[in-house]
Design a protein around this motif. Structure first.
Motif, PDB file in Angstrom:
ATOM      1  N   ARG A 139       0.824  -1.195   0.000  1.00 16.75           N
ATOM      2  CA  ARG A 139       0.000   0.000   0.000  1.00 16.75           C
ATOM      3  C   ARG A 139       0.863   1.252   0.000  1.00 16.75           C
ATOM      4  O   ARG A 139       2.055   1.232   0.294  1.00 16.75           O
ATOM      5  CB  ARG A 139      -0.924   0.016   1.229  1.00 16.75           C
ATOM      6  CG  ARG A 139      -1.852  -1.180   1.297  1.00 16.75           C
ATOM      7  CD  ARG A 139      -2.659  -1.371   0.022  1.00 16.75           C
ATOM      8  NE  ARG A 139      -3.422  -0.181  -0.269  1.00 16.75           N
ATOM      9  CZ  ARG A 139      -3.807   0.157  -1.497  1.00 16.75           C
ATOM     10  NH1 ARG A 139      -3.477  -0.580  -2.522  1.00 16.75           N
ATOM     11  NH2 ARG A 139      -4.510   1.242  -1.689  1.00 16.75           N
ATOM     12  N   LEU A 148      -6.512   4.554 -14.788  1.00 15.65           N
ATOM     13  CA  LEU A 148      -6.105   3.872 -13.561  1.00 15.65           C
ATOM     14  C   LEU A 148      -5.104   4.710 -12.778  1.00 15.65           C
ATOM     15  O   LEU A 148      -5.260   4.926 -11.571  1.00 15.65           O
ATOM     16  CB  LEU A 148      -5.488   2.512 -13.891  1.00 15.65           C
ATOM     17  CG  LEU A 148      -4.867   1.787 -12.686  1.00 15.65           C
ATOM     18  CD1 LEU A 148      -5.929   1.024 -11.923  1.00 15.65           C
ATOM     19  CD2 LEU A 148      -3.750   0.860 -13.104  1.00 15.65           C
ATOM     20  N   LEU A 207      -5.606   6.402  -9.049  1.00 14.83           N
ATOM     21  CA  LEU A 207      -4.755   6.022  -7.924  1.00 14.83           C
ATOM     22  C   LEU A 207      -4.090   7.236  -7.289  1.00 14.83           C
ATOM     23  O   LEU A 207      -4.066   7.384  -6.063  1.00 14.83           O
ATOM     24  CB  LEU A 207      -3.678   5.038  -8.389  1.00 14.83           C
ATOM     25  CG  LEU A 207      -4.092   3.584  -8.623  1.00 14.83           C
ATOM     26  CD1 LEU A 207      -2.938   2.813  -9.244  1.00 14.83           C
ATOM     27  CD2 LEU A 207      -4.535   2.929  -7.324  1.00 14.83           C
ATOM     28  N   ASP A 257       5.333   0.747  -6.066  1.00 18.99           N
ATOM     29  CA  ASP A 257       3.914   0.531  -5.818  1.00 18.99           C
ATOM     30  C   ASP A 257       3.068   1.000  -6.994  1.00 18.99           C
ATOM     31  O   ASP A 257       2.209   0.270  -7.490  1.00 18.99           O
ATOM     32  CB  ASP A 257       3.490   1.267  -4.541  1.00 18.99           C
ATOM     33  CG  ASP A 257       2.024   1.045  -4.219  1.00 18.99           C
ATOM     34  OD1 ASP A 257       1.636  -0.117  -4.015  1.00 18.99           O
ATOM     35  OD2 ASP A 257       1.265   2.025  -4.189  1.00 18.99           O
ATOM     36  N   ALA A 258       3.303   2.221  -7.449  1.00 18.02           N
ATOM     37  CA  ALA A 258       2.521   2.755  -8.564  1.00 18.02           C
ATOM     38  C   ALA A 258       2.704   1.898  -9.818  1.00 18.02           C
ATOM     39  O   ALA A 258       1.734   1.545 -10.499  1.00 18.02           O
ATOM     40  CB  ALA A 258       2.922   4.198  -8.844  1.00 18.02           C
ATOM     41  N   SER A 311       3.610  -1.206 -10.041  1.00 16.17           N
ATOM     42  CA  SER A 311       3.069  -2.559  -9.869  1.00 16.17           C
ATOM     43  C   SER A 311       1.580  -2.607 -10.146  1.00 16.17           C
ATOM     44  O   SER A 311       1.029  -3.680 -10.449  1.00 16.17           O
ATOM     45  CB  SER A 311       3.347  -3.053  -8.442  1.00 16.17           C
ATOM     46  OG  SER A 311       4.735  -3.235  -8.227  1.00 16.17           O
ATOM     47  N   HIS A 312       0.901  -1.465 -10.057  1.00 17.26           N
ATOM     48  CA  HIS A 312      -0.543  -1.415 -10.303  1.00 17.26           C
ATOM     49  C   HIS A 312      -0.889  -1.329 -11.791  1.00 17.26           C
ATOM     50  O   HIS A 312      -2.050  -1.545 -12.165  1.00 17.26           O
ATOM     51  CB  HIS A 312      -1.160  -0.216  -9.583  1.00 17.26           C
ATOM     52  CG  HIS A 312      -1.441  -0.473  -8.130  1.00 17.26           C
ATOM     53  ND1 HIS A 312      -2.417  -1.355  -7.698  1.00 17.26           N
ATOM     54  CD2 HIS A 312      -0.875   0.032  -7.005  1.00 17.26           C
ATOM     55  CE1 HIS A 312      -2.440  -1.377  -6.372  1.00 17.26           C
ATOM     56  NE2 HIS A 312      -1.508  -0.558  -5.929  1.00 17.26           N
ATOM     57  N   LYS A 328      -0.390  -3.257 -14.193  1.00 16.00           N
ATOM     58  CA  LYS A 328      -0.922  -4.516 -14.742  1.00 16.00           C
ATOM     59  C   LYS A 328      -2.417  -4.659 -14.483  1.00 16.00           C
ATOM     60  O   LYS A 328      -3.111  -5.406 -15.181  1.00 16.00           O
ATOM     61  CB  LYS A 328      -0.158  -5.699 -14.153  1.00 16.00           C
ATOM     62  CG  LYS A 328      -0.355  -5.929 -12.670  1.00 16.00           C
ATOM     63  CD  LYS A 328       0.470  -7.104 -12.165  1.00 16.00           C
ATOM     64  CE  LYS A 328       0.210  -7.409 -10.704  1.00 16.00           C
ATOM     65  NZ  LYS A 328       0.469  -6.268  -9.810  1.00 16.00           N
ATOM     66  N   ASP A 329      -2.937  -3.919 -13.474  1.00 15.02           N
ATOM     67  CA  ASP A 329      -4.370  -3.972 -13.173  1.00 15.02           C
ATOM     68  C   ASP A 329      -5.204  -3.392 -14.309  1.00 15.02           C
ATOM     69  O   ASP A 329      -6.396  -3.665 -14.398  1.00 15.02           O
ATOM     70  CB  ASP A 329      -4.678  -3.201 -11.874  1.00 15.02           C
ATOM     71  CG  ASP A 329      -3.947  -3.794 -10.667  1.00 15.02           C
ATOM     72  OD1 ASP A 329      -3.544  -4.973 -10.739  1.00 15.02           O
ATOM     73  OD2 ASP A 329      -3.788  -3.065  -9.671  1.00 15.02           O
TER      74      ASP A 329
END
Length: 342
Positions: free
Chosen positions: A2, A41, A45, A279-280, A282-283, A285-286
């Motif tokens: 997170r 996305l 975020l 973190d950013a 890694s997201h 792929k969402d």
């Protein structure tokens, strides 16, 4: 992981908290040159993790470069995120973007750092992806066509009207294709190749990812794109197979730049640092984004085409990111290909 965990880790590593502050107020005017799903996305975020309102426009890399250039005296944009690195380097060379070295710089892959160093830290790599194409396996079978495995195969007369590719004037993907072919074949042979390929092109699209989306819908058989854009359609359930050309291929370093004269400079730097965080990235792929992330600690999507499995050329980013080289190649394309386009 997170956002708060990343912040704690950043503090432990000696990174200034201001880079990730959730207390900055105001707006951020951003142009996003990734696929719209990824843009949405990332915007969502960042807005959740800060109180900064992102005013976002989605434009292809070539269009963004032209817009920033046209507005140089009175910039309307603060930050340009994503899109092929060539136009970012061109903007840097023309002093349209400004130097900024993120406190997260040391966390980045070598290719991302080299992109920044070659531009005087006016741009930085955020992801990478190899060039190739995707084809509709159902259409290929029903039409009795052979699988295109090499650049040379795309000239086969059986593919007449079956291929889509973007216009390099508007698309960073297609400019990368043009530069790749010139590096593989030499300029004269590359344009001879493109002239023959034109006979098989049904449409020159504005967006770089549009050709394989058309193939997914059955409106084309083959779309010349970055391979991760083809993979995204496969993951969505469409009968698309990604191909890395047998002769070798180029690749992109998707980049990020702060516009010179940005009116919301502090917020632009906050986005910049956040977008380089593990973190950013890694997201991404969402949103079915399958590039290779630039942060060494970011999660790599299992579907992402791996560089070690692809025959890559030693792409000369500095040369083909030069504004004069770009202008010359696009002028040559307009004269030899664009004027004769179907």
């Amino acid at each position: 992981m997170r956002f708060g965990t990343v912040t704690a880790a950043a503090l432990a590593a000696g990174v200034s908290f201001v880079a990730y502050s959730a207390h900055a107020a105001g707006d951020l005017n951003m142009i996003c040159s990734a696929d719209s799903q990824v843009c949405d996305l990332m915007k969502g975020l960042f807005e959740k993790q800060s109180d900064i309102k992102v005013n976002m426009v989605r434009l292809s890399a070539g269009e963004t470069y032209a817009k920033i250039r046209a507005e140089a005296r009175n910039p309307k944009t603060d930050i340009w995120w994503a899109g092929t690195g060539d136009p970012h380097l061109q903007a840097a060379a023309e002093n349209l973007t400004q130097e900024y070295k993120s406190p997260l710089f040391d966390q980045l892959q070598d290719w991302a750092q080299k992109q920044a160093e070659s531009s005087g830290y006016k741009t930085v790599g955020v992801y990478a992806g190899a060039l190739g194409w995707g084809y509709n396996t159902d259409l290929l079978k029903s039409k009795g066509l052979k699988e295109p495995k090499c650049w040379a195969d795309l000239l086969d007369t059986s593919y007449k009207g079956e291929i889509q590719i973007a216009n390099p004037n508007s698309s960073g993907t297609s400019y990368n294709t043009l530069a790749t072919l010139v590096q593989i074949m030499g300029e004269d042979k590359a344009f001879d190749y493109l002239g023959k390929l034109n006979a098989n092109i049904s449409q020159y699209t504005k967006s770089g990812s549009a050709p394989v989306k058309a193939a997914a819908r059955g409106e084309a058989t083959i779309g010349v794109v970055f391979m991760h854009d083809a993979v995204a359609q496969t993951v969505e359930g469409f009968p698309i197979k990604a191909v890395a050309p047998c002769e070798g291929t180029g690749y992109e370093i998707g980049s990020m730049s702060i516009v010179k004269g940005a009116k919301n400079l502090d917020n632009a730097k906050k986005w910049y640092d956040w977008a380089l965080s593990a973190d950013a990235q890694s997201h991404m792929k969402d949103a079915k984004s399958f590039q290779l992330p630039s942060n060494k600690s970011a999660a790599i999507p299992k579907e992402a085409p791996k560089f070690e499995d692809i025959k890559l050329i030693d792409y000369d980013f500095k040369k083909f990111g030069d504004p004069d080289v770009r202008k010359s190649l696009l002028s040559h394309w307009d004269k030899e290909i664009g004027a004769k386009a179907n």
